[in-house]
Design an enzyme around this catalytic site. Sequence first.
Site, mmCIF file in Angstrom:
data_model
loop_
_atom_site.group_PDB
_atom_site.id
_atom_site.type_symbol
_atom_site.label_atom_id
_atom_site.label_comp_id
_atom_site.label_asym_id
_atom_site.label_seq_id
_atom_site.Cartn_x
_atom_site.Cartn_y
_atom_site.Cartn_z
ATOM 1 N N LYS A 184 0.424 -1.191 0.186
ATOM 2 C CA LYS A 184 0.049 -0.411 -0.035
ATOM 3 C C LYS A 184 1.192 1.146 -0.298
ATOM 4 O O LYS A 184 1.439 1.566 1.019
ATOM 5 C CB LYS A 184 -0.797 -0.318 1.158
ATOM 6 C CG LYS A 184 -1.323 0.970 1.883
ATOM 7 C CD LYS A 184 -2.288 1.784 0.573
ATOM 8 C CE LYS A 184 -2.865 3.102 0.739
ATOM 9 N NZ LYS A 184 -2.562 4.176 2.002
ATOM 10 N N GLY A 240 4.829 3.158 10.959
ATOM 11 C CA GLY A 240 3.988 4.778 11.100
ATOM 12 C C GLY A 240 3.751 5.844 12.261
ATOM 13 O O GLY A 240 4.121 5.274 13.645
ATOM 14 N N SER A 241 1.937 6.224 12.319
ATOM 15 C CA SER A 241 1.738 6.566 13.404
ATOM 16 C C SER A 241 1.245 5.169 14.364
ATOM 17 O O SER A 241 0.489 4.449 13.993
ATOM 18 C CB SER A 241 0.436 7.861 13.553
ATOM 19 O OG SER A 241 -0.549 6.992 13.341
ATOM 20 N N GLY A 245 -0.909 2.292 13.534
ATOM 21 C CA GLY A 245 -0.261 1.271 13.623
ATOM 22 C C GLY A 245 -1.676 -0.037 14.914
ATOM 23 O O GLY A 245 -1.772 -1.486 14.629
ATOM 24 N N GLU A 264 5.460 -0.758 13.773
ATOM 25 C CA GLU A 264 6.466 0.310 14.459
ATOM 26 C C GLU A 264 6.075 1.610 14.430
ATOM 27 O O GLU A 264 5.761 2.313 13.121
ATOM 28 C CB GLU A 264 7.820 0.112 13.572
ATOM 29 C CG GLU A 264 8.723 0.608 14.501
ATOM 30 C CD GLU A 264 9.279 1.808 13.403
ATOM 31 O OE1 GLU A 264 9.536 2.850 14.301
ATOM 32 O OE2 GLU A 264 10.205 2.112 12.929
ATOM 33 N N CYS A 301 12.265 7.578 13.553
ATOM 34 C CA CYS A 301 11.925 7.503 14.473
ATOM 35 C C CYS A 301 12.652 7.114 15.707
ATOM 36 O O CYS A 301 12.394 6.384 16.681
ATOM 37 C CB CYS A 301 11.471 5.704 14.685
ATOM 38 S SG CYS A 301 12.072 4.759 13.363
ATOM 39 N N GLU A 387 5.392 10.236 21.993
ATOM 40 C CA GLU A 387 6.414 11.556 21.135
ATOM 41 C C GLU A 387 6.057 12.649 20.611
ATOM 42 O O GLU A 387 4.175 11.898 19.914
ATOM 43 C CB GLU A 387 6.795 9.914 19.587
ATOM 44 C CG GLU A 387 7.595 10.671 18.792
ATOM 45 C CD GLU A 387 7.594 9.101 17.539
ATOM 46 O OE1 GLU A 387 8.946 9.359 17.347
ATOM 47 O OE2 GLU A 387 6.123 8.662 17.001
#
Length: 519
Positions: A184, A240-241, A245, A264, A301, A387
């Site tokens: 994707k 990603g976020s 996720g 992740e 990240c 984060e």
Amino acid sequence: MDLQGINIIGFNTSSEGTVALQAVNPVSGETLGPLFYNATLGELASATDLAEEAFTVYRKKSGQEKADFLKQIASEIEALGDDLIERYTAETGLPAGRAQGERGRTCGQLRLFASLLEEGSWVNAKIDTAMPDRQPLPRVDLRSMERPLGPVAVFGASNFPLAFSVAGGDTASALAAGCPVIFKAHPAHLGTSELVGRAIQKAAHVTGMPDGVFSMLHGDPELSQALVKDPIIKAVGFTGSYKVGKLLFDIAAQREEPIPVYSEMGSTNPVFVLPKTLKEKGDAIAENYLNSVTLGVGQFCTNPGIMLIQKDDKFMETLEVKAKEAVGGNMLTPGIKNAYLGGVENAKKYTKVIAIGKKAEGLTGVEPTILHADYQTFKDNPHLDEEVFGPTSLVVEGNSKEEYLEIAKNLSGHLTATVHGSEEELVEYAELLEILEQKVGRLIVNGFPTGVEVCHAMVHGGPYPATTDSRSTSVGTGAITRFTRPVCFQSLPDVLLPDELKEANPLGIWRMVDGDRKK
């Protein structure tokens, strides 16, 4: 470059959708052609059906055949030349040097997995030979190894248009494991994705891979969710976020057949500086810390989002001076910029501003922001551990070793943690290291977390909420076993066994035979 705005479905292309996306230069705001059409649910079904068919063939490809495929992908990406670099920089606003470095990392990663496959011992072959005369009961012949799961869905990350994208670590490890991939594409780098997707498609042709071993789709959240729900999909890779996720993880868990999701989802990567080292090396630590915070405009990240020190006025003065000179940059999308600014404003409600750096020109330009909190404030507001994606970090001042240990115990899961100290101090603070080992996937001494080496030993993962499975890594060759499962073969005739388990060991790999490691 000849971009078509298409979806790649096996060896074919398709654009049946009616909703189109267009790439945007995040610095200038310029729209970039062509239009890219979201895939329909029908196109998704075509991709998954092809992947299912491809798996019956691809799962039986030898390690050498899969290695040749991965090496050919790397060669095809390199053959794109300047077209890839130009589109990358236009879609991201990042410099050409960053694009070239990331291309090298991506191709190097593909070749690393190829070498793993060529050597072959990664399958963890174990053989316990038959013992027909054993008393009181005989033992049958038992042989096991890692086998591929099936078609894998992979989602591209916003912050690495190559290394965590179409031909990135998730795709490379899934293909190495023997699993077809449906990718994707991320809407922030549509053209870059098409170029690399077509390179994979070409490599599959050249090396004789089955139709459907790779597909790439554009789409909205509805398509993403449908992809995870599709019963043909057997695992998911995502970077990603936390919000997205966790959503994909929950969707997969609610399926009739739940499947693993390796999300992740980010980390604040705490950095602890021990008192003696802070006094002796404070100037260098402040400079290197700020460089790590602002690297990639804070969109890695592994940027350090928290630094923990014991109260030191001189260091804070040094840090303030240097932070005011720190230069920002343009973030990858307006949405990421807005999230960053919102996150900083929210953090300011509970912290003090040490310094604000220099803002970059451009549509998504931002400035670095360094914040401060004392031990009690940080303890009373656990959300400050979360984060904020961008060039910001929080310095927490404590007063004692005991406060260090208490903060460490209360940390959530992270990708990394770092401790700066002399050997003498590290021994004195051994308990801190022991606590942090339980909180992260990578424990660093006297360095900074940015810079993730692609190698055999790397672990880029960590306990929740950094990832949804702390037992895995998304970088390095260990990532391959996310997409495999162990299978035991009992009393099979030698002719029917995989080559890795045959009595003669025709591949010459390392195996555990009756408890001994041997070739």
